[in-house]
Scaffold this motif. Structure first.
Motif, mmCIF file in Angstrom:
data_model
loop_
_atom_site.group_PDB
_atom_site.id
_atom_site.type_symbol
_atom_site.label_atom_id
_atom_site.label_comp_id
_atom_site.label_asym_id
_atom_site.label_seq_id
_atom_site.Cartn_x
_atom_site.Cartn_y
_atom_site.Cartn_z
ATOM 1 N N ALA A 267 1.986 16.645 9.738
ATOM 2 C CA ALA A 267 2.350 15.589 8.731
ATOM 3 C C ALA A 267 0.651 15.533 8.083
ATOM 4 N N ILE A 268 0.750 14.778 7.128
ATOM 5 C CA ILE A 268 -0.185 14.633 6.599
ATOM 6 C C ILE A 268 -0.428 12.899 5.867
ATOM 7 N N TRP A 269 -1.766 12.896 5.759
ATOM 8 C CA TRP A 269 -2.031 11.321 5.391
ATOM 9 C C TRP A 269 -2.027 11.332 3.678
ATOM 10 N N GLY A 270 -1.567 10.467 2.846
ATOM 11 C CA GLY A 270 -1.506 10.719 1.594
ATOM 12 C C GLY A 270 -0.891 9.302 1.046
ATOM 13 N N PHE A 271 -0.281 9.713 -0.374
ATOM 14 C CA PHE A 271 0.026 8.534 -0.967
ATOM 15 C C PHE A 271 1.691 8.883 -1.353
ATOM 16 N N ALA A 272 2.402 7.865 -1.339
ATOM 17 C CA ALA A 272 3.788 8.024 -1.679
ATOM 18 C C ALA A 272 4.293 8.614 -2.952
ATOM 19 N N LEU B 38 8.661 18.503 -6.346
ATOM 20 C CA LEU B 38 8.741 19.432 -7.419
ATOM 21 C C LEU B 38 9.033 20.938 -7.102
ATOM 22 N N ARG B 39 8.576 21.356 -5.951
ATOM 23 C CA ARG B 39 8.748 22.547 -5.494
ATOM 24 C C ARG B 39 9.770 22.844 -4.735
ATOM 25 N N GLY B 40 10.645 21.712 -4.469
ATOM 26 C CA GLY B 40 12.027 21.905 -3.757
ATOM 27 C C GLY B 40 11.885 21.448 -2.345
ATOM 28 N N ILE B 41 10.677 21.005 -1.875
ATOM 29 C CA ILE B 41 10.478 20.705 -0.569
ATOM 30 C C ILE B 41 10.754 19.458 -0.219
ATOM 31 N N GLU B 42 11.614 19.044 0.649
ATOM 32 C CA GLU B 42 12.028 17.446 0.797
ATOM 33 C C GLU B 42 10.939 17.138 1.805
ATOM 34 N N THR B 43 10.834 15.670 1.833
ATOM 35 C CA THR B 43 9.725 15.333 2.604
ATOM 36 C C THR B 43 10.236 14.005 3.229
ATOM 37 N N HIS B 44 9.640 13.278 4.183
ATOM 38 C CA HIS B 44 9.859 12.009 4.686
ATOM 39 C C HIS B 44 8.739 11.239 4.557
ATOM 40 N N VAL B 45 8.652 9.943 4.035
ATOM 41 C CA VAL B 45 7.677 9.195 4.153
ATOM 42 C C VAL B 45 7.615 8.039 4.955
ATOM 43 N N MET B 46 6.406 7.756 5.682
ATOM 44 C CA MET B 46 6.285 6.634 6.734
ATOM 45 C C MET B 46 5.352 5.757 6.179
ATOM 46 N N PRO B 47 5.469 4.790 5.485
ATOM 47 C CA PRO B 47 4.411 4.064 4.872
ATOM 48 C C PRO B 47 3.726 3.268 6.019
ATOM 49 N N LEU B 48 2.255 3.188 5.519
ATOM 50 C CA LEU B 48 1.435 2.317 6.758
ATOM 51 C C LEU B 48 2.005 0.989 6.777
ATOM 52 N N ALA B 49 2.107 0.371 5.610
ATOM 53 C CA ALA B 49 2.504 -0.932 5.339
ATOM 54 C C ALA B 49 3.745 -1.473 6.294
ATOM 55 N N ASP B 50 4.608 -0.407 6.510
ATOM 56 C CA ASP B 50 5.840 -0.808 7.605
ATOM 57 C C ASP B 50 5.340 -0.901 8.889
ATOM 58 N N TYR B 51 3.995 -0.716 9.185
ATOM 59 C CA TYR B 51 3.970 -0.645 10.684
ATOM 60 C C TYR B 51 2.494 -1.616 10.698
ATOM 61 N N SER C 86 0.909 -1.414 -0.129
ATOM 62 C CA SER C 86 0.015 0.126 -0.199
ATOM 63 C C SER C 86 0.864 1.224 0.014
ATOM 64 N N PRO C 87 0.643 2.293 -0.958
ATOM 65 C CA PRO C 87 1.279 3.427 -0.887
ATOM 66 C C PRO C 87 0.897 4.489 0.034
ATOM 67 N N GLU C 88 -0.036 4.211 0.872
ATOM 68 C CA GLU C 88 -0.464 5.049 2.139
ATOM 69 C C GLU C 88 0.249 5.450 2.862
ATOM 70 N N CYS C 89 0.398 6.579 3.268
ATOM 71 C CA CYS C 89 1.635 6.900 4.087
ATOM 72 C C CYS C 89 1.388 8.191 5.028
ATOM 73 N N SER D 116 8.820 6.649 -10.390
ATOM 74 C CA SER D 116 9.953 6.196 -9.618
ATOM 75 C C SER D 116 9.346 6.072 -8.236
ATOM 76 N N ALA D 117 8.369 7.040 -7.860
ATOM 77 C CA ALA D 117 8.129 6.723 -6.243
ATOM 78 C C ALA D 117 7.291 5.676 -6.293
ATOM 79 N N MET D 118 6.379 5.120 -7.189
ATOM 80 C CA MET D 118 5.523 4.182 -7.112
ATOM 81 C C MET D 118 6.031 2.839 -7.406
ATOM 82 N N ALA D 119 7.177 2.611 -8.026
ATOM 83 C CA ALA D 119 7.604 1.454 -8.536
ATOM 84 C C ALA D 119 7.998 0.597 -7.090
ATOM 85 N N PRO D 120 8.514 0.817 -6.171
ATOM 86 C CA PRO D 120 8.783 0.149 -5.148
ATOM 87 C C PRO D 120 7.600 -0.609 -4.371
ATOM 88 N N TYR D 121 6.484 0.171 -4.674
ATOM 89 C CA TYR D 121 5.104 -0.510 -4.254
ATOM 90 C C TYR D 121 4.435 -1.556 -5.412
#
Length: 347
Positions: free
Chosen positions: A200-205, A214-227, A134-137, A297-302
């Motif tokens: 933080a916000i709930w969303g998709f990876a 794309l706006r130059g803002i770096e983020t950290h993703v915590m997938p729900l699937a990892d927990y 799941s790409p939810e994160c 590229s972001a979706m490929a690991p899922y």
């Protein structure tokens, strides 16, 4: 008690899921009505064999690029199949069309949509998993990264109506006290996070992190699937009537195997996948090549995982089926193993 700071579905940033997703991995624009299903037919002039229609769960974009490449590069045609791609979009349900045989194969973003239809009497089977993870994160800013669930306590979380139930289940399953969390209703626009109005916000990876990047803002993703909260997504499904009819079944089998070929090709060449998506399927939808490339590229690991060496893409191992059933049950959706079958991918 959870504190709601804004009226749900509104935000001073004013961006809906449809308008936000026009430039990210799960959507294009409201102009989808201009896109004709017929443009998905053929490859190199079509075939003299079978024919399958597939209904997308959403507006054409990179998340369906495996199918698009399969059509454009003649991978279905090599299996003797002609494919018609029917776009989805807002207020465009998939399950009823498959149930009534108006389309042959459906793709739903989440398995609960199929499970709910089956609970209502529809005779449907999930036959493949486009996303095995799941790409939810939870998405936080890189300089204030939330790296584990317990860190959510004391934070303001931006949450959509669609994600609220899932988010609350996730918090409880990971020992996070919901009373120590402030829920801020937002839409899919990540602007509240960029403005540091929430932690933080709930969303998709493949969505909000791409848009912010794309706006130059770096983020950290915590997938729900990892927990402890994973379920397959972007599921392929057919009717029991299709499985019972020898000709329809064979066509559906060719479609699944051709889709696997298409996704293999898309993952090997993101550039080709993005070009086909943008230049053919997204030509009138405002898709941009760089955005679609980053989203893929972001979706490929899922899409893939290490246990697919022998079984291939779309395959649903028993462990994934069990995870999906458990996760659906935790949000009040009843399902069992009879909903899933790999039979079309076995030959």
């Amino acid at each position: 008690m959870n504190r709601i700071l804004l009226q749900h579905g509104t935000s001073r940033h004013g961006m809906s899921r449809r308008s936000f997703l026009r430039t990210t991995g799960r959507g294009a624009s409201a102009a989808a009505g201009l896109w004709l299903a017929g443009c998905g037919v053929g490859g190199d002039g079509g075939t003299a064999g079978g024919r399958v229609s597939v209904k997308l769960g959403w507006i054409p974009n990179i998340e369906y690029s495996g199918i698009f490449v399969g059509v454009a590069d003649g991978l279905y045609a090599k299996r003797g199949l002609e494919v018609e791609v029917v776009p989805g979009g807002p207020n465009s349900p998939v399950a009823p069309l498959v149930t009534t045989s108006r389309v042959d194969v459906g793709i739903e973003a989440i398995p609960e949509n199929v499970a709910t239809a089956v609970a209502g009497g529809a005779k449907l089977k999930i036959v493949g998993a486009g996303l095995r993870k799941s790409p939810e994160c939870w998405i936080s800013l890189a300089d204030k990264a939330i790296t584990e669930p317990k860190q959510i306590e004391g934070k303001k979380l931006g949450i959509t109506l669609a994600g609220k139930n899932t988010a609350l289940v996730f918090l409880k399953r990971n020992g996070v006290d919901p009373d120590k969390v402030t829920l801020v209703p937002i839409q899919f626009d990540p602007a509240p996070l960029a403005a540091r109005e929430v932690d933080a916000i709930w969303g998709f990876a493949s969505n909000q992190p791409v848009a912010l990047g794309l706006r130059g803002i770096e983020t950290h993703v915590m997938p729900l699937a990892d927990y402890g909260f994973n379920r397959m997504q972007s599921v392929f499904f057919v009717s029991q009537a299709t499985l019972d009819d020898p000709v329809a079944r064979e066509n559906a089998r060719k479609f699944l195997l051709g889709s696997r070929d298409g996704w293999d090709a898309a993952l090997k060449s993101h550039q080709r996948a993005a070009e086909v998506t943008v230049e053919k399927y997204g030509k009138d939808l405002g898709l941009k090549l760089d955005e679609q490339l980053k989203a893929l590229s972001a979706m490929a690991p899922y899409v893939t995982s290490a246990d697919l060496v022998d079984q291939g893409l779309l395959w649903m191992p028993e462990s994934l089926v069990e995870e999906t059933i458990a996760s659906l049950g935790s949000i009040g959706i009843t399902a069992d193993k009879s909903l899933f079958t790999n039979e079309l991918l076995q030959g």
